[in-house]
Structure formats: structure tokens, C-alpha cells
Design an enzyme around this catalytic site. Sequence first.
Site, PDB file in Angstrom:
ATOM      1  N   HIS A  40       0.845  -1.205   0.000  1.00 49.70           N
ATOM      2  CA  HIS A  40       0.000   0.000   0.000  1.00 49.70           C
ATOM      3  C   HIS A  40       0.873   1.246   0.000  1.00 49.70           C
ATOM      4  CE1 HIS A  40       1.155  -0.442   4.192  1.00 49.70           C
ATOM      5  NE2 HIS A  40       0.878   0.851   4.359  1.00 49.70           N
TER       6      HIS A  40
ATOM      7  N   ASP B   4       0.566   5.141   2.040  1.00 45.59           N
ATOM      8  CA  ASP B   4      -0.209   5.691   3.147  1.00 45.59           C
ATOM      9  C   ASP B   4      -1.117   6.833   2.684  1.00 45.59           C
ATOM     10  OD1 ASP B   4       1.277   3.971   4.776  1.00 45.59           O
ATOM     11  OD2 ASP B   4       2.827   5.493   5.090  1.00 45.59           O
TER      12      ASP B   4
ATOM     13  N   HIS C 283       4.752   0.087  -0.068  1.00 42.02           N
ATOM     14  CA  HIS C 283       5.501  -0.678   0.926  1.00 42.02           C
ATOM     15  C   HIS C 283       4.598  -1.711   1.580  1.00 42.02           C
ATOM     16  CE1 HIS C 283       3.768   2.745   3.139  1.00 42.02           C
ATOM     17  NE2 HIS C 283       3.709   1.932   4.187  1.00 42.02           N
TER      18      HIS C 283
ATOM     19  N   ARG D  55       5.704   6.366  13.779  1.00 41.36           N
ATOM     20  CA  ARG D  55       5.556   6.888  12.412  1.00 41.36           C
ATOM     21  C   ARG D  55       4.987   8.301  12.408  1.00 41.36           C
ATOM     22  NH1 ARG D  55       1.539   4.234   8.033  1.00 41.36           N
ATOM     23  NH2 ARG D  55       0.320   6.107   8.404  1.00 41.36           N
TER      24      ARG D  55
END
Length: 288
Positions: free
Chosen positions: A101, A103, A259, A274
Site C-alpha cells: 500500500h 499511506d 511498501h 511513524r
Amino acid sequence: MTLPTSIDVIPTGTVGAMIDGVDIAAGLDDQQFTELREAFIEHGVIFLRDQHITPDQHVEFAHRWGEINVNRFFRPVDGHPLIAEVRKDPGQTRNIGADWHTDHSYDQIPALGSILYARVVPPTGGDTLFTNMYRAYETLSDGMKDTLHRLSADHSSRHQFGSLANIEGDTHDIGTRLGNAEAATQDAVHPVVIRHPLSGRPALYVNSDFVLRLTGWTDEESEPLLAQLYAHAVREEFQYRFSWEVGSMAIWDNRATLHVAANDYQGELRLMHRITIEGEALEPFVPA
Ligand code: SIN
């Protein structure tokens, strides 16, 4: 006058580069930051090792890249609402980011990228794999490219994070780490081939987590072409696999890469922090 380069950039293959000569805790001067940003634009994802930073230093570093885009669904780090926790406890079986995917593609203005920092890693496993979406585009046939230039795709957060995803009922596993289902109302249409906002290069921009269908096509019509594009995008020769150590950092471009997080460390803790950075609206690639 051109200043001598101050950081080392070592390409990791088709996608990514390892960076040497940067200590985020000590601070980066403007020249170092400019070179880091150039490496990010050129390679799609950059990796740094042995960074020893506090959450506040992580936030401060992220601010140099742009405004922080707070994830609506991940649990924030205690006392640090701008940092999302990407965690898997030893008793949990599912991990976050288990499918290829990019983000926040469900946002009308998708995030530029993410800065992931490793706090606890399992003794083995728990790698993150990246794929190069420029190469994915470039290696399609001219006929396929011509077709894709005219297409857009419908992206959404609803099926992944909304009530239909059944996250909140899952008290044992993923539901303790993701939540806020009522906030999953984002729908967006993006070109299937974008003109990358920083490099100007064409990149394939579809991912199986958030794309529902090709815009104006039925789900049934969309499925075979999307499945073919997803399989093509993650061909092994476009990938790089990054093995984490405590203190490693990856900074990836959501518009140039996909990723996926490997889930091969059952019974072990993996804890990452993150921060996601605001991006800009995406435009279609228009061939000359
Ligand atoms: C993510 O998908 O953002 C997390 C990736 C990872 O945990 O390796």
C-alpha cells in the site's frame, strides 16, 4: 559556488538509498537537509541507521519536511499525539501494513511520505519491503500506458478503517491498535498515472489497500486490470527489502513507492513510531 557534498548516499538497488553522515539528534544544517531531500526525491525512500532520537526530536525533524498529517486511525504514542504507534505485541498475530500500500491515498491531498523510526525490533524478521512505482510505470507497454493515461481510480478509507472493517469489535488483535471508525469517511479520485509533484516523472499510483475500482468502471470490470497492475508493480526486480535495527529510520515517498510490512515474527514485540507529512494534490501525467 557548489558546496562539497556533506552526506553519503548509497543506492540500495532499484529503489531506495542508504544515507551515511547524518545525526538527526545533533541536528542537520541546511546543506545536509537539502541533500537528504534530493536523495529522497531521486531514490523514493531513504534509510538511516543508528539514530538515537527522542519523540520530540522525531517531531522536530519531521517539521523540516513539511506539515505533519496526523493519522486518524492509528493509536498515537502516549504524550505525543503527532506520532502514530505501529505496534505488534507478542500475543498479537496480525500486523499493521500487511498488504502492499501507500499511506493515506484515500485523502484528496495524499500524504507526501512517512518517517518510520524503529524503537523495538524482533530478533529476526519484521522487515519492510518497498517497490519502485516509477519503474512499474516505465516497464509497461506503450499500449497499456496509453490506456492508463486516461484512467483514474476511486480510493477510500471506509472499507479499511470504517465500521465495515470490523476493527473495533476485534479486542484481541488489530482493534486495540486501530480505531476511530466513525472518522473513516474519506473518498478520493486520483489519476492512475500521476506526474510526481517533486520529480515531474510519471509514476503508477494504485494500491490494493485503498483503491476500490477504476473511476466510472464497475468493480467486476476493474478487478482484472487492477489485479494485473498490482502484480506488475511488486515484481521482485522493483523491490528492496529493508531489515530494521533499533534506531533505524526509513523516510519514504508515498507517491513514488508502495511498501508492505513482513509479518514473520510471531511471539515477538515490534514497536515503530511513524510520522506522516502533508503532501499536495496529484495531477495526471500528460505525455508530450
Ligand atoms: C506502515 O505500513 O506504515 C508500517 C510499515 C512497517 O511497520 O514496516
